[in-house]
Design an enzyme around this catalytic site. Structure first.
Site, PDB file in Angstrom:
ATOM      1  N   ARG A   2       1.494 162.323  55.542  1.00  0.00           N
ATOM      2  CA  ARG A   2       1.333 162.386  56.997  1.00  0.00           C
ATOM      3  C   ARG A   2       2.650 162.095  57.698  1.00  0.00           C
ATOM      4  O   ARG A   2       2.905 162.604  58.794  1.00  0.00           O
ATOM      5  CB  ARG A   2       0.293 161.352  57.454  1.00  0.00           C
ATOM      6  CG  ARG A   2      -1.112 161.639  57.013  1.00  0.00           C
ATOM      7  CD  ARG A   2      -2.093 160.712  57.683  1.00  0.00           C
ATOM      8  NE  ARG A   2      -1.847 160.678  59.122  1.00  0.00           N
ATOM      9  CZ  ARG A   2      -2.404 159.790  59.940  1.00  0.00           C
ATOM     10  NH1 ARG A   2      -3.200 158.865  59.473  1.00  0.00           N
ATOM     11  NH2 ARG A   2      -2.155 159.829  61.232  1.00  0.00           N
ATOM     12  N   LYS A  25       8.828 161.147  63.268  1.00  0.00           N
ATOM     13  CA  LYS A  25       7.427 161.553  63.503  1.00  0.00           C
ATOM     14  C   LYS A  25       6.960 161.044  64.865  1.00  0.00           C
ATOM     15  O   LYS A  25       6.404 161.800  65.668  1.00  0.00           O
ATOM     16  CB  LYS A  25       6.529 160.994  62.416  1.00  0.00           C
ATOM     17  CG  LYS A  25       5.040 161.060  62.731  1.00  0.00           C
ATOM     18  CD  LYS A  25       4.152 160.506  61.634  1.00  0.00           C
ATOM     19  CE  LYS A  25       4.001 159.029  61.676  1.00  0.00           C
ATOM     20  NZ  LYS A  25       2.984 158.526  62.630  1.00  0.00           N
ATOM     21  N   ASN A  26       7.224 159.759  65.148  1.00  0.00           N
ATOM     22  CA  ASN A  26       6.653 159.148  66.344  1.00  0.00           C
ATOM     23  C   ASN A  26       7.397 159.505  67.623  1.00  0.00           C
ATOM     24  O   ASN A  26       6.953 159.146  68.718  1.00  0.00           O
ATOM     25  CB  ASN A  26       6.544 157.631  66.167  1.00  0.00           C
ATOM     26  CG  ASN A  26       5.504 157.277  65.116  1.00  0.00           C
ATOM     27  OD1 ASN A  26       4.711 158.124  64.702  1.00  0.00           O
ATOM     28  ND2 ASN A  26       5.537 156.049  64.644  1.00  0.00           N
ATOM     29  N   ARG A  67      -7.683 150.243  67.318  1.00  0.00           N
ATOM     30  CA  ARG A  67      -6.683 151.057  68.022  1.00  0.00           C
ATOM     31  C   ARG A  67      -7.218 151.446  69.409  1.00  0.00           C
ATOM     32  O   ARG A  67      -7.499 152.592  69.676  1.00  0.00           O
ATOM     33  CB  ARG A  67      -6.327 152.313  67.230  1.00  0.00           C
ATOM     34  CG  ARG A  67      -5.928 152.123  65.794  1.00  0.00           C
ATOM     35  CD  ARG A  67      -4.589 151.423  65.610  1.00  0.00           C
ATOM     36  NE  ARG A  67      -3.461 152.182  66.088  1.00  0.00           N
ATOM     37  CZ  ARG A  67      -2.789 153.068  65.362  1.00  0.00           C
ATOM     38  NH1 ARG A  67      -3.206 153.357  64.155  1.00  0.00           N
ATOM     39  NH2 ARG A  67      -1.727 153.683  65.850  1.00  0.00           N
ATOM     40  N   CYS A 114      -8.784 152.714  62.650  1.00  0.00           N
ATOM     41  CA  CYS A 114      -8.187 153.101  61.368  1.00  0.00           C
ATOM     42  C   CYS A 114      -7.954 151.837  60.559  1.00  0.00           C
ATOM     43  O   CYS A 114      -8.153 150.725  61.015  1.00  0.00           O
ATOM     44  CB  CYS A 114      -6.909 153.898  61.591  1.00  0.00           C
ATOM     45  SG  CYS A 114      -5.597 152.941  62.246  1.00  0.00           S
ATOM     46  N   ASP A 158       5.890 148.894  61.537  1.00  0.00           N
ATOM     47  CA  ASP A 158       5.856 150.025  60.589  1.00  0.00           C
ATOM     48  C   ASP A 158       6.747 149.800  59.373  1.00  0.00           C
ATOM     49  O   ASP A 158       6.736 150.621  58.457  1.00  0.00           O
ATOM     50  CB  ASP A 158       6.248 151.320  61.294  1.00  0.00           C
ATOM     51  CG  ASP A 158       5.195 151.730  62.306  1.00  0.00           C
ATOM     52  OD1 ASP A 158       5.488 152.605  63.139  1.00  0.00           O
ATOM     53  OD2 ASP A 158       4.096 151.152  62.284  1.00  0.00           O
TER      54      ASP A 158
HETATM   55  C1  EPZ Z   1       2.553 153.709  67.845  1.00  0.00           C
HETATM   56  O1  EPZ Z   1       1.141 153.634  67.792  1.00  0.00           O
HETATM   57  C2  EPZ Z   1       2.971 154.326  66.521  1.00  0.00           C
HETATM   58  N1  EPZ Z   1       2.353 155.645  66.383  1.00  0.00           N
HETATM   59  C3  EPZ Z   1       2.524 153.424  65.363  1.00  0.00           C
HETATM   60  O2  EPZ Z   1       3.040 153.993  64.166  1.00  0.00           O
HETATM   61  C4  EPZ Z   1       3.150 152.047  65.553  1.00  0.00           C
HETATM   62  O3  EPZ Z   1       2.697 151.183  64.530  1.00  0.00           O
HETATM   63  C5  EPZ Z   1       2.736 151.487  66.928  1.00  0.00           C
HETATM   64  O4  EPZ Z   1       3.139 152.404  67.963  1.00  0.00           O
HETATM   65  C6  EPZ Z   1       3.380 150.141  67.217  1.00  0.00           C
HETATM   66  O5  EPZ Z   1       4.772 150.261  67.170  1.00  0.00           O
HETATM   67  C7  EPZ Z   1       2.848 156.678  67.088  1.00  0.00           C
HETATM   68  O6  EPZ Z   1       3.780 156.540  67.860  1.00  0.00           O
HETATM   69  C8  EPZ Z   1       2.184 158.008  66.888  1.00  0.00           C
HETATM   70  P1  EPZ Z   1       0.403 150.842  70.464  1.00  0.00           P
HETATM   71  P2  EPZ Z   1       0.318 153.297  69.131  1.00  0.00           P
HETATM   72  O7  EPZ Z   1      -0.417 151.525  71.483  1.00  0.00           O
HETATM   73  O8  EPZ Z   1       0.999 153.839  70.329  1.00  0.00           O
HETATM   74  C9  EPZ Z   1      -2.751 147.415  71.222  1.00  0.00           C
HETATM   75  C10 EPZ Z   1       2.965 154.814  61.976  1.00  0.00           C
HETATM   76  O9  EPZ Z   1       2.771 154.277  60.872  1.00  0.00           O
HETATM   77  N2  EPZ Z   1      -3.232 148.311  72.274  1.00  0.00           N
HETATM   78  O10 EPZ Z   1       1.831 150.539  70.773  1.00  0.00           O
HETATM   79  O11 EPZ Z   1      -1.089 153.694  68.890  1.00  0.00           O
HETATM   80  C11 EPZ Z   1      -2.976 147.999  69.828  1.00  0.00           C
HETATM   81  O12 EPZ Z   1      -4.266 147.659  69.363  1.00  0.00           O
HETATM   82  C12 EPZ Z   1       2.107 154.452  63.159  1.00  0.00           C
HETATM   83  O13 EPZ Z   1       3.851 155.675  62.198  1.00  0.00           O
HETATM   84  C13 EPZ Z   1      -4.189 147.850  73.170  1.00  0.00           C
HETATM   85  O14 EPZ Z   1      -4.632 146.715  73.087  1.00  0.00           O
HETATM   86  O15 EPZ Z   1       0.410 151.705  69.150  1.00  0.00           O
HETATM   87  C14 EPZ Z   1      -1.879 147.336  69.013  1.00  0.00           C
HETATM   88  O16 EPZ Z   1      -2.312 146.049  68.632  1.00  0.00           O
HETATM   89  C15 EPZ Z   1       1.055 153.395  62.810  1.00  0.00           C
HETATM   90  N3  EPZ Z   1      -4.633 148.700  74.141  1.00  0.00           N
HETATM   91  C16 EPZ Z   1      -0.737 147.199  70.015  1.00  0.00           C
HETATM   92  O17 EPZ Z   1      -1.327 147.282  71.317  1.00  0.00           O
HETATM   93  C17 EPZ Z   1      -4.140 149.985  74.263  1.00  0.00           C
HETATM   94  O18 EPZ Z   1      -4.563 150.709  75.194  1.00  0.00           O
HETATM   95  C18 EPZ Z   1       0.328 148.286  69.889  1.00  0.00           C
HETATM   96  O19 EPZ Z   1      -0.351 149.520  69.982  1.00  0.00           O
HETATM   97  C19 EPZ Z   1      -3.156 150.425  73.346  1.00  0.00           C
HETATM   98  C20 EPZ Z   1      -2.715 149.569  72.373  1.00  0.00           C
END
Ligand code: EPZ
Length: 425
Positions: free
Chosen positions: A402, A22-23, A121, A116, A310
């Site tokens: 999802r 998915k990701n 996020r 969420c 995850d």
């Molecule tokens: C991706 O989300 C995945 N989703 C998530 O999977 C996964 O949990 C996550 O990466 C971490 O591995 C998809 O790829 C669609 P991040 P993403 O930006 O990109 C902080 C699932 O269950 N952050 O890597 O949104 C954020 O708050 C989903 O399949 C900032 O501070 O995650 C988090 O603590 C859930 N500022 C950490 O970084 C930003 O601009 C990682 O977030 C962006 C993120």
């Protein structure tokens, strides 16, 4: 809305074919915005999130066709830069349209994605990176407006308080591939899904160095070609089934994904003395009955190649099956513990200390009604239902749909007894 009834006390046996990731596929679908040539993406899982993303691309003007099972053809000939609120607010991954629209049109307007249940996020790092490439960012009435008179390659440091950002890296790579000059992304995410996206972009004609490393160097191109690409197997689905096999003391074989993408989980399972055979050539993993000998574990979720957040909820269920105390500390989303209260409804003995769950193992669980809250918590409740005595009803099961393709049927094929019904039935 649907609920699912899961009979407990089952031993899973058989082979499961892992679906496309998915990701990985969501940013890849967004990559079709980077060209007016036709693009074909294969091994795309049939998921609510995929259907939703397709809808979003169609509202942007992309012509989309499902030309075969799990195969989509896309062509972004004439596209708009505005994404609608009611679509974007439902799925955070919608942010993945930002980078390609900035690269292709030098502008994008989209609602700030909501939070969420797994925690805050933000997209500050995404926006910081786009500004470094020359974008102006403003917000009014909850809509982010990003415009650029002139894009120019730049160095971008993408490390945040919780490590890098997966979709942030995807967005900035997809903007940089059409940005004149050279862009260097330091502290880029190294998740396999990002690596797979970079390979797809290379097929489109992008010039990217350091793929798979935290330092990506992108030499911008004037335009990119279409692609015909196959999505990698889903390491999180694979990890979920591997844990399901272990907690049911079953004998299962997983295929069609790369075990190298599960290094952290395989390391933990080796430490707890699980009986697992990994074949890196044939891309399979086999798990044998070994529940009685497993040892407690202490893990912390981290950015790849660390232990994936995850799989944190699913690992809580494994910890509940092992005598002694196991600990799981969540460093990516410190509040990602909505599943704990539901597991406690099944009789689980868990103490939550800040962002560490302390799991008291080998305490029998008994079936009950539980509420799904997010994608991976739903999977954890399914796993708990497989080992609890009696029947477990998981409500709001749309959360699971999802991100897991044919999850119920794949579990039935392994011997699970699972029935869906409408909530009010
Ligand atoms: C991706 O989300 C995945 N989703 C998530 O999977 C996964 O949990 C996550 O990466 C971490 O591995 C998809 O790829 C669609 P991040 P993403 O930006 O990109 C902080 C699932 O269950 N952050 O890597 O949104 C954020 O708050 C989903 O399949 C900032 O501070 O995650 C988090 O603590 C859930 N500022 C950490 O970084 C930003 O601009 C990682 O977030 C962006 C993120």
């Amino acid at each position: 809305m649907e609920k699912v009834c899961i009979q407990g006390d089952v031993q899973l046996k058989g082979t499961v074919s892992i679906s496309g990731a998915k990701n990985a596929c969501l940013p890849m679908l967004a990559a079709s915005l980077l060209t007016d040539e036709h693009c074909i993406l294969r091994n795309v899982p049939q998921l609510r999130d995929v259907n939703f993303f397709i809808q979003l691309l169609q509202t942007l003007g992309v012509h989309v066709e499902n030309i075969a099972p799990n195969t989509w053809k896309l062509q972004a000939t004439h596209i708009t830069h505005e994404a609608s609120y009611d679509l974007v607010r439902q799925m955070r991954a919608s942010v993945c349209i930002m980078g390609p629209l900035v690269g292709r049109l030098h502008k994008v307007s989209l609602p700030l994605p909501g939070g969420c249940v797994i925690g805050n996020r933000p997209i500050d790092l995404h926006l910081y990176g786009l500004q470094k490439l020359g974008c102006n960012v403003s917000m009014s009435q909850g809509i982010i407006h990003i415009t650029a008179d002139k894009l120019c390659g730049h160095s971008i440091f993408l490390g945040g308080p919780f490590g890098s950002t997966v979709t942030g890296t995807a967005n900035l790579v997809m903007a940089a591939v059409l940005t004149p000059g050279t862009t260097v992304i330091e502290s880029a995410a190294c998740e396999p899904e990002v690596t797979d996206l970079c390979r797809l972009l290379q097929q489109m004609g992008a010039e990217i160095e350091g793929i798979g490393s935290p330092r990506l160097t992108i030499h911008g191109q004037n335009q990119l070609h279409g692609f015909d690409y196959t999505v990698i197997g889903d390491r999180i689905e694979a990890g979920t089934f591997l844990i399901a096999g272990l907690i049911t003391n079953g004998h299962i074989r997983l295929e069609h994904f790369d075990p190298r993408h599960l290094g952290a989980l395989l390391h933990v399972l080796e430490e707890v003395q699980a009986d697992i055979k990994v074949d890196y050539e044939s891309h399979t993993i086999e798990a044998f009955p070994c529940l009685e000998r497993l040892k407690p574990f202490n893990i912390t979720t981290l950015p790849y190649p660390g232990f994936p957040t995850d799989l944190q909820a699913q690992m809580c269920v494994l910890g509940l099956c092992i005598p002694g105390l196991s600990l799981i500390t969540e460093r990516i989303y410190p509040q990602r513990f909505m599943h704990i209260a539901e597991l406690q409804r099944l009789g689980a003995k868990i103490i939550l200390e800040g962002s560490t769950a302390i799991l008291q193992g080998a305490h029998p669980l008994s079936g009950a009604d539980v509420m799904a809250s997010d994608l991976r918590a739903s999977a954890a409740l399914y796993l708990a239902g497989l080992i609890a005595q009696g029947e477990t009803f998981v409500h709001r099961v749309y959360h699971l749909d999802r991100g897991y393709e044919n999850f119920d049927q794949k579990l039935r094929n392994l011997g699970a007894q699972i029935q869906r019904s409408q909530e009010n039935s």
